[in-house]
Design a protein around this motif. Structure first.
Motif, PDB file in Angstrom:
ATOM      1  N   VAL A  55      71.020  84.794  60.950  1.00 56.32           N
ATOM      2  CA  VAL A  55      69.565  84.780  61.093  1.00 56.32           C
ATOM      3  C   VAL A  55      69.065  83.348  61.273  1.00 56.32           C
ATOM      4  O   VAL A  55      68.208  83.069  62.125  1.00 56.32           O
ATOM      5  N   VAL A  56      69.609  82.407  60.487  1.00 54.98           N
ATOM      6  CA  VAL A  56      69.203  81.000  60.603  1.00 54.98           C
ATOM      7  C   VAL A  56      69.548  80.455  61.976  1.00 54.98           C
ATOM      8  O   VAL A  56      68.729  79.795  62.629  1.00 54.98           O
ATOM      9  N   VAL A  57      70.764  80.727  62.449  1.00 48.66           N
ATOM     10  CA  VAL A  57      71.197  80.221  63.749  1.00 48.66           C
ATOM     11  C   VAL A  57      70.322  80.813  64.863  1.00 48.66           C
ATOM     12  O   VAL A  57      69.890  80.104  65.781  1.00 48.66           O
ATOM     13  N   ALA A  58      70.052  82.112  64.762  1.00 51.58           N
ATOM     14  CA  ALA A  58      69.238  82.767  65.787  1.00 51.58           C
ATOM     15  C   ALA A  58      67.808  82.223  65.791  1.00 51.58           C
ATOM     16  O   ALA A  58      67.247  81.919  66.858  1.00 51.58           O
ATOM     17  N   SER A  59      67.205  82.074  64.602  1.00 54.37           N
ATOM     18  CA  SER A  59      65.816  81.612  64.555  1.00 54.37           C
ATOM     19  C   SER A  59      65.703  80.141  64.938  1.00 54.37           C
ATOM     20  O   SER A  59      64.788  79.749  65.680  1.00 54.37           O
ATOM     21  N   ALA A  60      66.646  79.305  64.450  1.00 52.96           N
ATOM     22  CA  ALA A  60      66.630  77.888  64.817  1.00 52.96           C
ATOM     23  C   ALA A  60      66.891  77.716  66.296  1.00 52.96           C
ATOM     24  O   ALA A  60      66.232  76.908  66.977  1.00 52.96           O
ATOM     25  N   GLY A  61      67.846  78.485  66.818  1.00 52.63           N
ATOM     26  CA  GLY A  61      68.136  78.413  68.245  1.00 52.63           C
ATOM     27  C   GLY A  61      66.953  78.846  69.087  1.00 52.63           C
ATOM     28  O   GLY A  61      66.610  78.203  70.091  1.00 52.63           O
ATOM     29  N   ALA A  62      66.290  79.936  68.666  1.00 55.71           N
ATOM     30  CA  ALA A  62      65.123  80.414  69.406  1.00 55.71           C
ATOM     31  C   ALA A  62      63.992  79.390  69.343  1.00 55.71           C
ATOM     32  O   ALA A  62      63.347  79.095  70.360  1.00 55.71           O
TER      33      ALA A  62
END
Length: 425
Positions: A55-62
């Protein structure tokens, strides 16, 4: 903040995603707080570690990708229109863009860890026209490292997470100032590289001319003096913390973290380095080295003897000073009667002096580096193991290392001055 925590408890993954995303859009939200709190939830079994990390990787990436495209789509128009008011005209913008394309992508991995910088990293990357293929890999790599760091930290700290967060908040301002100085220094170097190089070359040449008239021993003496002053300053700072009993949070956090990282019995084998046999062997090695190099044998044997044999009187003197301060009411409630720890004091004195004598006069630079690394591993390893498996307080061990360091550097400085006097006469 309490309302945010209540929402987090009810919708953990959703709030984690939205919070990280909005922070990278430059909103004043603490991503580290959310991630470390998520790690605490992982410890409690309320969240899954892998899913929270994804979730962190997806939100930070987005978040950073969206800001990249916003910067790329409208950034240059803003630079053309308003850049002159902040000294960022088209010419300077082109230089910034060229630099960011060459080197800026390397900073993306670490930008997440710098408050106030990560919020604008995506915008700056887009405005500078950094190609997306050069942007995406370091940006997402940084997001992964950022997430692993704080979620794992929250998980490891477990019930001590809140204590850690409160203690860490005291040092956020210092961290931001240091990080800001480093970033400004880096950009100053990139933009004024030629001028800075010319300046340092000029002063280095002047320094070399002066050093030609100064012997290496005198230069080494100046270095020891500066280190000794630094150690004394640190010693006084620890004494102040001891007098005002300000070690509680440090001890709680250090004990919990040390116990959390000790997973295997084989790590306890490091304790062999504090045995009388191990310390006897290192002293024997130092004595053989002194005899073999045939330089100032008597003086260096005396340095070894005074440093080791004087450890106990020096430690007793320190304890006597603290005892006297307590008797006159200057110290009301000492957190420990064992500060500084004698075991830690004798460890750093024996290994510190012996390593110094082993590398003294060595012409091999790698030998210096190896000795420093060996010493660091021994001191750090013994500190962690002793904190985890013995009742000794972490602050007592740190105090032992610092006070022992003051004693050995005092002796290094004293005997180097004696050596210098003997050589002149």
């Amino acid at each position: 903040m309490s309302h945010l925590i209540t929402l987090f408890e009810q919708h953990s993954y959703l709030i984690l995603f939205i919070g990280i995303f909005l922070e990278l859009m430059a909103l004043p939200i603490s991503g580290e707080f959310l991630m470390s709190y998520a790690g605490y939830f992982v410890y409690q079994g309320k969240m899954n570690y892998i899913l929270a990390l994804l979730v962190v990787v997806a939100s930070a990436g987005a978040g950073i990708t969206v800001t990249y495209w916003i910067g790329k789509a409208g950034g240059y128009k803003l630079v053309e229109k308003y850049g002159k008011y902040i000294h960022l005209g088209p010419e300077r913008y082109q230089k910034t863009s060229a630099w960011f394309e060459r080197s800026g992508s390397k900073l993306l991995v670490f930008a997440y860890f710098i408050p106030g910088i990560r919020h604008f990293t995506g915008y700056i990357s887009g405005i500078s026209r950094l190609p997306f293929r050069k942007f995406i890999i370091p940006a997402y790599t940084g997001a992964i490292l950022w997430g692993i760091c704080f979620i794992t930290l929250g998980k490891v700290l477990g019930p001590q997470w809140e204590t850690f967060h409160q203690a860490a908040s005291k040092y956020v301002i210092i961290f931001v100032i240091v990080a800001g100085v480093l970033v400004v220094s880096y950009f100053a170097y990139r933009f004024y590289k030629v001028q800075i190089k010319d300046f340092f070359i000029h002063w280095i040449n002047r320094l070399i001319k002066k050093l030609k008239t100064i012997r290496a021993t005198e230069i080494f003496l100046v270095f020891l003096t500066l280190v000794f002053i630094g150690m004394v300053t640190l010693m006084l700072g620890l004494a102040q913390d001891y007098i005002y009993n300000e070690f509680t949070q440090f001890n709680d956090i250090a004990e919990y973290m040390a116990q959390s990282v000790i997973y295997s019995n084989w790590m306890r084998g490091i304790l062999v380095f504090q045995s009388p046999l191990a310390m006897g062997l290192i002293m024997a090695g130092a004595m053989i080295r002194i005899w073999h190099k045939r330089q100032n044998r008597g003086l260096e044997y005396l340095l070894l003897s005074v440093s080791v044999l004087g450890a106990k009187p020096f430690h007793d003197t320190v304890l006597g000073v603290f005892s006297y301060l307590q008797s006159i009411g200057f110290i009301k409630q000492p957190h420990s009667a064992n500060f500084p720890d004698f075991n830690a004091t004798i460890i750093i004195i024996v290994y510190g002096v012996c390593l110094f004598l082993l590398v003294r006069h060595s012409k091999n630079n790698y030998f210096y580096i190896l000795a420093a690394l060996v010493g660091l591993v021994i001191f750090l390893g013994l500190a962690v193991i002793n904190i985890a498996v013995t009742p000794v307080l972490p602050s007592d061990i740190v105090g032992g290392y610092v006070y022992g360091g003051v004693w050995i550097f005092f002796n290094f400085l004293l005997f180097e001055m004696i050596r210098l006097v003997l050589e002149k006469h």
